[in-house]
Scaffold this motif. Structure first.
Motif, PDB file in Angstrom:
ATOM      1  N   ALA A 136     -55.052 -19.778 -27.542  1.00  0.00           N
ATOM      2  CA  ALA A 136     -54.416 -21.069 -27.816  1.00  0.00           C
ATOM      3  C   ALA A 136     -54.703 -21.519 -29.247  1.00  0.00           C
ATOM      4  O   ALA A 136     -53.813 -22.052 -29.923  1.00  0.00           O
ATOM      5  N   ASP A 137     -55.931 -21.292 -29.729  1.00  0.00           N
ATOM      6  CA  ASP A 137     -56.289 -21.673 -31.100  1.00  0.00           C
ATOM      7  C   ASP A 137     -55.454 -20.899 -32.117  1.00  0.00           C
ATOM      8  O   ASP A 137     -55.010 -21.449 -33.121  1.00  0.00           O
ATOM      9  N   ARG A 138     -55.248 -19.601 -31.849  1.00  0.00           N
ATOM     10  CA  ARG A 138     -54.434 -18.788 -32.766  1.00  0.00           C
ATOM     11  C   ARG A 138     -52.995 -19.282 -32.788  1.00  0.00           C
ATOM     12  O   ARG A 138     -52.368 -19.374 -33.843  1.00  0.00           O
ATOM     13  N   ASP A 188     -52.008 -22.299 -32.058  1.00  0.00           N
ATOM     14  CA  ASP A 188     -52.026 -23.611 -32.699  1.00  0.00           C
ATOM     15  C   ASP A 188     -52.052 -23.468 -34.216  1.00  0.00           C
ATOM     16  O   ASP A 188     -51.360 -24.209 -34.924  1.00  0.00           O
ATOM     17  N   ALA A 189     -52.821 -22.512 -34.732  1.00  0.00           N
ATOM     18  CA  ALA A 189     -52.883 -22.284 -36.183  1.00  0.00           C
ATOM     19  C   ALA A 189     -51.511 -21.870 -36.712  1.00  0.00           C
ATOM     20  O   ALA A 189     -51.086 -22.321 -37.788  1.00  0.00           O
ATOM     21  N   SER A 232     -58.731 -20.014 -24.632  1.00  0.00           N
ATOM     22  CA  SER A 232     -58.893 -20.987 -25.723  1.00  0.00           C
ATOM     23  C   SER A 232     -58.711 -20.318 -27.077  1.00  0.00           C
ATOM     24  O   SER A 232     -58.078 -20.894 -27.977  1.00  0.00           O
ATOM     25  N   ALA A 233     -59.243 -19.116 -27.236  1.00  0.00           N
ATOM     26  CA  ALA A 233     -59.091 -18.395 -28.505  1.00  0.00           C
ATOM     27  C   ALA A 233     -57.618 -18.088 -28.768  1.00  0.00           C
ATOM     28  O   ALA A 233     -57.132 -18.234 -29.899  1.00  0.00           O
ATOM     29  N   ARG A 282     -49.414 -25.000 -36.775  1.00  0.00           N
ATOM     30  CA  ARG A 282     -49.774 -25.877 -37.899  1.00  0.00           C
ATOM     31  C   ARG A 282     -49.194 -25.338 -39.202  1.00  0.00           C
ATOM     32  O   ARG A 282     -48.734 -26.090 -40.062  1.00  0.00           O
TER      33      ARG A 282
END
Length: 108
Positions: A81-83, A85-86, A78-79, A89
């Motif tokens: 994936a979050d990076r 995703d950032a 998840s971490a 964005r």
């Protein structure tokens, strides 16, 4: 020990077999032997792939009696994936600014 760098995690994922292993481990913990039965790869190769994924902090080994079972580490995934995703964005925002400039009325 600090968390593995995203570059190391992405490098670990740069292999189709490791992606397949991670997908199976995401469904349920498995031993290297279980994985070897499910994939067209030897048990020894599976063990090497698991070592890479474990070193990257994407899977963890847990003793289950005499067997060692591996499980995907959801928090690490998840971490990562979050990076990603950032980053996505950020690109989306840049592209939106470029589109706005390109579509702006030059008479304004």
């Amino acid at each position: 020990m600090s968390a593995p760098a995203p570059v190391a995690q992405l490098a670990a994922l740069a292999d189709d077999t490791r992606w397949a292993i991670l997908g199976l481990l995401g469904a349920s913990p498995r031993s290297a032997s279980d994985l070897a039965r499910e994939l067209p790869v030897s048990r020894q190769a599976i063990a090497k792939h698991l070592a890479v994924l474990e070193q990257a902090g994407l899977v963890a080994a847990e003793r289950d009696g005499r067997a060692v079972r591996y499980r995907a580490l959801g928090a690490s995934l998840s971490a990562l994936a979050d990076r990603l995703d950032a980053i996505g964005r950020g690109w989306d925002a840049r592209l939106a600014r470029i589109a706005a400039i390109a579509e702006a009325d030059p008479r304004s």
